[in-house]
Design an enzyme around this catalytic site. Structure first.
Site, PDB file in Angstrom:
ATOM      1  CG  ASP A  75      -7.406   1.021   3.569  1.00 47.38           C
ATOM      2  OD1 ASP A  75      -8.355   0.404   4.069  1.00 47.38           O
ATOM      3  OD2 ASP A  75      -6.329   1.203   4.146  1.00 47.38           O
TER       4      ASP A  75
ATOM      5  N   GLY B 181       0.808  -1.216   0.000  1.00 50.66           N
ATOM      6  CA  GLY B 181       0.000   0.000   0.000  1.00 50.66           C
ATOM      7  C   GLY B 181       0.841   1.265   0.000  1.00 50.66           C
TER       8      GLY B 181
ATOM      9  N   GLY C 111       2.430   3.137   2.404  1.00 52.38           N
ATOM     10  CA  GLY C 111       3.712   3.172   3.113  1.00 52.38           C
ATOM     11  C   GLY C 111       4.752   2.374   2.347  1.00 52.38           C
TER      12      GLY C 111
HETATM   13  O1  F6P Z   1      -4.377  -0.594   5.276  1.00 52.94           O
HETATM   14  C1  F6P Z   1      -5.188  -1.681   5.415  1.00 52.94           C
HETATM   15  C2  F6P Z   1      -5.828  -1.711   6.792  1.00 52.94           C
HETATM   16  O2  F6P Z   1      -6.609  -2.888   6.874  1.00 52.94           O
HETATM   17  C3  F6P Z   1      -6.664  -0.496   7.167  1.00 52.94           C
HETATM   18  O3  F6P Z   1      -7.933  -0.462   6.571  1.00 52.94           O
HETATM   19  C4  F6P Z   1      -6.699  -0.634   8.655  1.00 52.94           C
HETATM   20  O4  F6P Z   1      -6.993   0.597   9.253  1.00 52.94           O
HETATM   21  C5  F6P Z   1      -5.318  -1.118   8.974  1.00 52.94           C
HETATM   22  O5  F6P Z   1      -4.852  -1.766   7.805  1.00 52.94           O
HETATM   23  C6  F6P Z   1      -5.233  -2.076  10.126  1.00 52.94           C
HETATM   24  O6  F6P Z   1      -3.906  -2.380  10.347  1.00 52.94           O
HETATM   25  P1  F6P Z   1      -3.365  -3.591  11.214  1.00 52.94           P
HETATM   26  O7  F6P Z   1      -3.604  -4.853  10.468  1.00 52.94           O
HETATM   27  O8  F6P Z   1      -1.915  -3.318  11.379  1.00 52.94           O
HETATM   28  O9  F6P Z   1      -4.138  -3.580  12.499  1.00 52.94           O
END
Ligand code: F6P
Length: 360
Positions: free
Chosen positions: A137, A112, A114
């Site tokens: 997203d 994504g 980052g």
């Molecule tokens: O970027 C994808 C995503 O699923 C976002 O929609 C969500 O806010 C975030 O990652 C959650 O991150 P993690 O899996 O690190 O909790």
């Protein structure tokens, strides 16, 4: 001609990562006699610490429908890439050394926003990079669509569908919290597809009084229930006006009282209207399971597009899709930019036309 490529998946996983890698490798192996593929373990970690393994065509067989990533992934924040690790290792230099040691022709990076920033950094450091846009997203600038998004829309929509039956039976207000901290595309699409009555997304700050008014309007019209699709990053008008630091402090204080924004909204609705409000959080289920057919097709096209770029030795790009066509987008143009929902988007207008409230 030998082609040596590296593959890595970084950041949050999603559906169709495997399908995309399969597309790249299948298309390349049909075009090149000697193909060597190195898969890096757990995203940039594998590249930094030299953890990789050679993959063969067999590894890419039978993975079109498999969710997650066969390589593993991890979050390696871009802002820490220039900061040495706890043993003083220069991460960027380490990544370059791994790349040169393996004599790679190019590195294909799936991830994504980052991930894309680090991919661009490696491009600036002289490596041949191709970035493939993954995320549920759909917030990557320079592509109309990311793989993972449509699969997640299916799951989030299904969650709202399931809540609908219970909401109808009990005559309750329900909140379904959908992933997306900065961008509300997933909430917007699943909210519309699931027939939510109120949609709250980060790009359109809400006024809790308007949210309550929308619920009361439905009550007065004899509707027995209301469903809100709320993005993880939904924000009130009041909070949206706060300076960043103050908002951060407010979030920290909120975290002591509520697990997430939806619980705060539920409490506020309960205080104003007295309605019983239930919150459902599908969470990581939205990133799980098999990719939907749309994503399988998109991934195959993006994978084949990447293979074509590798054959052309065209690097420093993201393979995106614009107006239905696969496009090579220079990383220099898209890295570091977010694609957000605009309150003026046609889709928002259509939602409002049919009576969906955004609480604005
Ligand atoms: O970027 C994808 C995503 O699923 C976002 O929609 C969500 O806010 C975030 O990652 C959650 O991150 P993690 O899996 O690190 O909790």
């Amino acid at each position: 001609m030998i082609k040596r490529i590296g593959l890595l998946t970084s950041g949050g996983d999603c559906q169709a990562l495997n399908a995309t890698m399969r597309g790249v490798v299948k298309a390349l192996s049909n075009a090149v006699e000697d193909l060597e593929v190195y898969g890096f373990d757990d995203g940039y970690k594998g590249l930094i610490y030299g953890k990789y393994h050679m993959l063969t065509a067999k590894d890419f067989s039978g993975i079109l429908t498999r969710g997650g990533t066969i390589l593993g992934t991890s979050r390696q924040p871009f802002k820490l890439m220039r900061v040495p690790d706890e043993k003083g290792l220069d991460k960027v230099e380490a990544m370059k050394q791994t790349y040169y040691k393996l004599c790679l022709d190019c590195l294909v990076i799936l991830g994504g926003n980052g991930t894309q920033k680090t991919a661009n950094l490696l491009r600036e450091e002289g490596l041949n990079i191709i970035h493939l846009p993954k995320t549920i997203d759909n917030d990557i600038y320079g592509t109309d669509m990311t793989f993972g998004f449509q699969s997640a829309v299916n799951i989030a929509t299904n969650a709202i569908d399931c809540i609908h039956t219970t909401a109808t039976s009990h005559g309750r207000v329900f909140i379904v919290e959908i992933m997306g901290h900065k961008v509300g595309s997933l909430t917007l699409h699943a909210g519309i597809a699931g027939g939510a009555d109120i949609i709250l997304i980060p790009e359109i700050p809400y006024d809790i009084k308007k949210v309550c008014a929308a619920i009361e309007k439905r009550n007065k019209a004899g509707k027995r229930f209301t469903i809100l699709a709320v993005a993880e990053g939904a924000i009130s008008k009041e909070d949206a006006e706060l300076p960043k630091k103050k908002y951060k402090e407010k979030l920290e204080a909120r975290a002591k009282k509520y697990p997430s924004v939806s619980y705060e909204i539920a409490d506020q609705i309960n205080q104003v209207i007295g309605s019983e409000v239930r919150v459902t959080v599908p969470g990581h289920i939205q990133r799980g399971g098999e990719p939907c057919p749309y994503d399988r097709v998109l991934s195959t096209r993006i994978g084949a597009g990447a293979a074509e770029a590798i054959l052309d030795e065209d690097y420093g790009i993201m393979i995106g899709v614009i107006n239905g066509k696969i496009k090579r987008v220079p990383l220099a143009e898209c890295a570091g930019k977010l694609k957000m929902v605009s309150p003026k988007d046609q889709i928002v207008k259509a939602a409002k036309q049919i009576g969906i409230s955004f609480g604005d």
